[in-house]
Each structure stands twice: as C-alpha cells, then as structure tokens.
Design a protein around this motif. Structure first.
Motif, PDB file in Angstrom:
ATOM      1  N   PRO A   2       3.947 -11.659   8.255  1.00 49.13           N
ATOM      2  CA  PRO A   2       4.761 -12.232   7.186  1.00 49.13           C
ATOM      3  C   PRO A   2       4.447 -13.705   6.984  1.00 49.13           C
ATOM      4  O   PRO A   2       4.301 -14.467   7.937  1.00 49.13           O
ATOM      5  N   GLY A   3       4.308 -14.081   5.727  1.00 43.88           N
ATOM      6  CA  GLY A   3       3.979 -15.469   5.416  1.00 43.88           C
ATOM      7  C   GLY A   3       2.501 -15.706   5.191  1.00 43.88           C
ATOM      8  O   GLY A   3       2.125 -16.729   4.631  1.00 43.88           O
ATOM      9  N   ASP A   4       1.640 -14.779   5.634  1.00 45.81           N
ATOM     10  CA  ASP A   4       0.209 -14.928   5.382  1.00 45.81           C
ATOM     11  C   ASP A   4      -0.052 -14.806   3.876  1.00 45.81           C
ATOM     12  O   ASP A   4       0.529 -13.961   3.203  1.00 45.81           O
ATOM     13  N   THR A   5      -0.953 -15.642   3.375  1.00 49.43           N
ATOM     14  CA  THR A   5      -1.260 -15.584   1.948  1.00 49.43           C
ATOM     15  C   THR A   5      -2.186 -14.432   1.606  1.00 49.43           C
ATOM     16  O   THR A   5      -2.256 -14.020   0.459  1.00 49.43           O
ATOM     17  N   ALA A   6      -2.931 -13.910   2.587  1.00 48.53           N
ATOM     18  CA  ALA A   6      -3.844 -12.798   2.339  1.00 48.53           C
ATOM     19  C   ALA A   6      -3.684 -11.758   3.446  1.00 48.53           C
ATOM     20  O   ALA A   6      -3.702 -12.096   4.632  1.00 48.53           O
ATOM     21  N   ARG A   7      -3.503 -10.491   3.027  1.00 53.89           N
ATOM     22  CA  ARG A   7      -3.334  -9.409   3.981  1.00 53.89           C
ATOM     23  C   ARG A   7      -4.133  -8.200   3.489  1.00 53.89           C
ATOM     24  O   ARG A   7      -4.608  -8.170   2.352  1.00 53.89           O
ATOM     25  N   THR A   8      -4.287  -7.199   4.346  1.00 56.21           N
ATOM     26  CA  THR A   8      -5.025  -5.993   3.988  1.00 56.21           C
ATOM     27  C   THR A   8      -4.162  -4.778   4.278  1.00 56.21           C
ATOM     28  O   THR A   8      -3.497  -4.706   5.313  1.00 56.21           O
ATOM     29  N   ALA A   9      -4.180  -3.824   3.341  1.00 56.09           N
ATOM     30  CA  ALA A   9      -3.393  -2.595   3.475  1.00 56.09           C
ATOM     31  C   ALA A   9      -4.317  -1.417   3.694  1.00 56.09           C
ATOM     32  O   ALA A   9      -5.406  -1.346   3.123  1.00 56.09           O
TER      33      ALA A   9
ATOM     34  N   TYR B 109       1.549  -8.753  -4.165  1.00 54.24           N
ATOM     35  CA  TYR B 109       2.617  -7.793  -3.902  1.00 54.24           C
ATOM     36  C   TYR B 109       3.737  -8.439  -3.109  1.00 54.24           C
ATOM     37  O   TYR B 109       3.522  -9.391  -2.345  1.00 54.24           O
ATOM     38  N   GLU B 110       4.933  -7.904  -3.287  1.00 54.90           N
ATOM     39  CA  GLU B 110       6.026  -8.133  -2.364  1.00 54.90           C
ATOM     40  C   GLU B 110       5.888  -7.081  -1.253  1.00 54.90           C
ATOM     41  O   GLU B 110       5.864  -5.875  -1.539  1.00 54.90           O
TER      42      GLU B 110
ATOM     43  N   GLY C 132       8.072 -10.856   2.172  1.00 57.82           N
ATOM     44  CA  GLY C 132       7.631 -11.912   1.264  1.00 57.82           C
ATOM     45  C   GLY C 132       6.372 -11.534   0.497  1.00 57.82           C
ATOM     46  O   GLY C 132       5.812 -10.450   0.656  1.00 57.82           O
ATOM     47  N   SER C 133       5.918 -12.451  -0.340  1.00 57.95           N
ATOM     48  CA  SER C 133       4.756 -12.212  -1.207  1.00 57.95           C
ATOM     49  C   SER C 133       3.454 -12.504  -0.480  1.00 57.95           C
ATOM     50  O   SER C 133       3.377 -13.443   0.311  1.00 57.95           O
ATOM     51  N   SER C 134       2.442 -11.701  -0.779  1.00 58.49           N
ATOM     52  CA  SER C 134       1.094 -11.930  -0.266  1.00 58.49           C
ATOM     53  C   SER C 134       0.093 -11.358  -1.254  1.00 58.49           C
ATOM     54  O   SER C 134       0.392 -10.408  -1.987  1.00 58.49           O
ATOM     55  N   CYS C 135      -1.099 -11.945  -1.274  1.00 52.38           N
ATOM     56  CA  CYS C 135      -2.218 -11.317  -1.973  1.00 52.38           C
ATOM     57  C   CYS C 135      -2.770 -10.257  -1.028  1.00 52.38           C
ATOM     58  O   CYS C 135      -3.240 -10.576   0.070  1.00 52.38           O
ATOM     59  N   VAL C 136      -2.687  -8.988  -1.442  1.00 53.13           N
ATOM     60  CA  VAL C 136      -3.013  -7.882  -0.549  1.00 53.13           C
ATOM     61  C   VAL C 136      -4.277  -7.178  -1.032  1.00 53.13           C
ATOM     62  O   VAL C 136      -4.383  -6.797  -2.200  1.00 53.13           O
ATOM     63  N   ASP C 137      -5.221  -7.002  -0.127  1.00 52.78           N
ATOM     64  CA  ASP C 137      -6.425  -6.225  -0.406  1.00 52.78           C
ATOM     65  C   ASP C 137      -6.059  -4.749  -0.261  1.00 52.78           C
ATOM     66  O   ASP C 137      -5.804  -4.262   0.833  1.00 52.78           O
ATOM     67  N   VAL C 138      -5.998  -4.031  -1.399  1.00 54.65           N
ATOM     68  CA  VAL C 138      -5.576  -2.629  -1.393  1.00 54.65           C
ATOM     69  C   VAL C 138      -6.736  -1.691  -1.726  1.00 54.65           C
ATOM     70  O   VAL C 138      -6.530  -0.572  -2.173  1.00 54.65           O
ATOM     71  N   THR C 139      -7.966  -2.153  -1.494  1.00 49.72           N
ATOM     72  CA  THR C 139      -9.134  -1.340  -1.820  1.00 49.72           C
ATOM     73  C   THR C 139      -9.086   0.015  -1.130  1.00 49.72           C
ATOM     74  O   THR C 139      -9.403   1.041  -1.730  1.00 49.72           O
TER      75      THR C 139
END
Length: 299
Positions: free
Chosen positions: A51-58, A104-105, A141-148
């Motif tokens: 949580p709080g990271d600006t970039a995450r991967t799903a 995404y939230e 919270g909000s993050s830019c998520v890599d959803v590839t």
C-alpha cells in the motif's frame, strides 16, 4: 509444531511468489478475472508491492495460498459505482511498450487459509471453505497497476487512445450563396456531411465498437470571427448559422469536435473519456458591394 512448520513453508513460498506468480496454480485457484458494469471490479489473485507504492503488478494466479485476495476499481467506478462516471483530475500512469498500466483503487480482502489461521488477528468462520474471502474489503489506495497478466477488457483511457487515431470525417463547409455574396445579406453556413460514424476495432483481442458523434462545430468565418454551435446548420430557408460581411474575399473553415461512446464485446455502452477534432477543407468566396445605378428607362 505442525503449525510452525506450515507457517515456515508458507513464508518461504511467499518470498518466491513474485517469481512464480505466472506459474500454474499451487493450492487453491481463484476464479478468472472478470469485469462488469456496476461494481466493475477486476479480480486479482496476487499483488506485488505494498500500500502506498506508486507502481504495482497484478496477477491472475498465485503460486501459493496468500493471506489476501484483491480487486481493482478505476477511479471512475469509485466516483460513480452505477455508471462509472469520472470526476476528472486523476493522475496519468506512464506507459511501457507491451504492457497495460492503469490507475486503480486497490482493495484487498482476507482469505481463509489452509490451516484456518487468523489473518490480521481475525479468524474466519469455522464453516467458511478454504480460499474464500471473509470480512470487508480494505482500501489500499491508488496505484498505477500493471495488469498485463490479467488481460482485462480495454479501459476507458485505452479506448480513448484508439479513438484519437480513428479516421473521423472531415466535415465539408457549405456556404450560401455559393461563390459570391452581397454586403447586407447574411452568408449562411452549414455542413451536409455525416455527423456520426461507427467503427469496430480490435483491442488486444476484444471487439470494441466505438460510435463517434459530432458534439460541437467551430465556424471560422475568415474575418476574425469564430461561431461555435452545437448544430450543423441548414441551408436556406431553414438556416440557423449566418454571418454578416463587408466587401472582400474570405476563406471560411469548420473545425468539428467529436465525442464517442463504446461497448466491449457487445456489452453496455459507456462514454469515451475525451474528445478529438477534425478540420474540414476551407471554402473561399467573395462578398460584393451592390451599388445603385440610375438608368434611362427609355434606353
């Protein structure tokens, strides 16, 4: 003792998850990711980052049971859970070649563990099956998520990027009277070009139908005036757009603003979040000053 061994093995597997996340499921496997209008959540089996990271991967599958499951909602869906309406002003995620990165939230929910151990100090219902979520959804919270890895349906922003590249019509500027006009008689402007067009595009294997509609018209009259209207005008005698000129030669042009709606794989239509413009070919005409000339009626 047995629980200690299980916890040790689980901790070891968790350190390997980022590497193994794309491997076949080990343990329980969640349902495939889905989206829908309404809650619109994308189901996620595993998330890297915190949580709080600006970039995450799903990821759509996890290599071992984990304490949580996640879901992703766009800011638009959070603003309006029924229609997905946006309030605007959201950050823009940097894009990488070949990747799908969306703002995404991020929300998470506890998952019943194989040993039924409490998560965050809260134990599941004794009858709850292993792998099922329990308790409420917590917002990370909000993050830019890599959803590839999820291959989600195209996001509104992704559709907008395609919309901007479509060969939208360049509406023709019509003017009456054609060629030459007279001072004191307003010049009539209109366009008789199609003001709506439908395109079917393939976005990552999804069939997306985009319906573009002209939403406003900016008529550059050529003498420093721009008339902005929401209708395409009409020829005489039903004219709605006119302009008075002094004598001279003028070049007028029309800039059209386009909005659009879209539907993915035959689903519910939604608004494309943005507009684009096209510039039509200009038209040049002359405005003449009519002069009274006395003549001999007997000539």
């Amino acid at each position: 003792m047995k629980r200690s061994i299980v916890a040790t093995v689980a901790a070891l597997l968790l350190t390997l998850i980022p590497t193994l996340a794309k491997a076949d499921c080990i343990g329980f496997c969640p349902a495939p990711p889905t989206t829908s209008v309404g809650d619109g959540a994308v189901s996620v089996a595993y998330m890297t980052g915190a949580p709080g990271d600006t970039a995450r991967t799903a990821f759509a599958a996890q290599a071992a049971p984990v304490p949580y499951r996640w879901r992703l909602l766009t800011p638009c869906q959070v603003d309006d859970t029924n229609l997905g309406g946006c309030q605007g002003g959201q950050p823009i995620c940097a894009q990488l070649p070949g990747r799908i990165i969306v703002l995404y939230e991020v929300q998470r929910q506890r998952v019943v563990q194989p040993d039924r151990a409490p998560v965050d100090g809260i134990a599941p219902d004794p009858a709850a099956p292993v792998g099922q979520g329990y308790g409420g959804w917590a917002n990370e919270g909000s993050s830019c998520v890599d959803v590839t890895d999820l291959n989600p349906p195209p996001s509104p922003d992704e559709v907008f990027r395609y919309f901007q590249t479509l060969p939208l019509p360049q509406l023709t500027t019509r003017q009456q009277p054609p060629g030459e006009a007279l001072v004191g008689l307003p010049v009539i402007f209109f366009t008789d070009s199609p003001t709506a067009q439908t395109f079917t595009v393939d976005i990552r294997g999804f069939t997306v139908v985009i319906t573009a509609t002209a939403t406003s018209y900016a008529w550059d009259t050529g003498d420093g005036t721009v008339l902005t209207t929401t209708d395409p005008g009409a020829p005489y005698p039903d004219q709605t757009i006119t302009h008075d000129y002094s004598s001279g030669t003028y070049t007028a042009s029309l800039t059209t603003t386009w909005g659009a709606t879209y539907a993915v794989d035959g689903g519910v239509q939604a608004d494309v979040p943005g507009t684009t413009t096209t510039q039509g070919a200009p038209v040049t005409f002359t405005v003449l000053q009519a002069r009274t000339v006395l003549t001999d009626p007997y000539d």
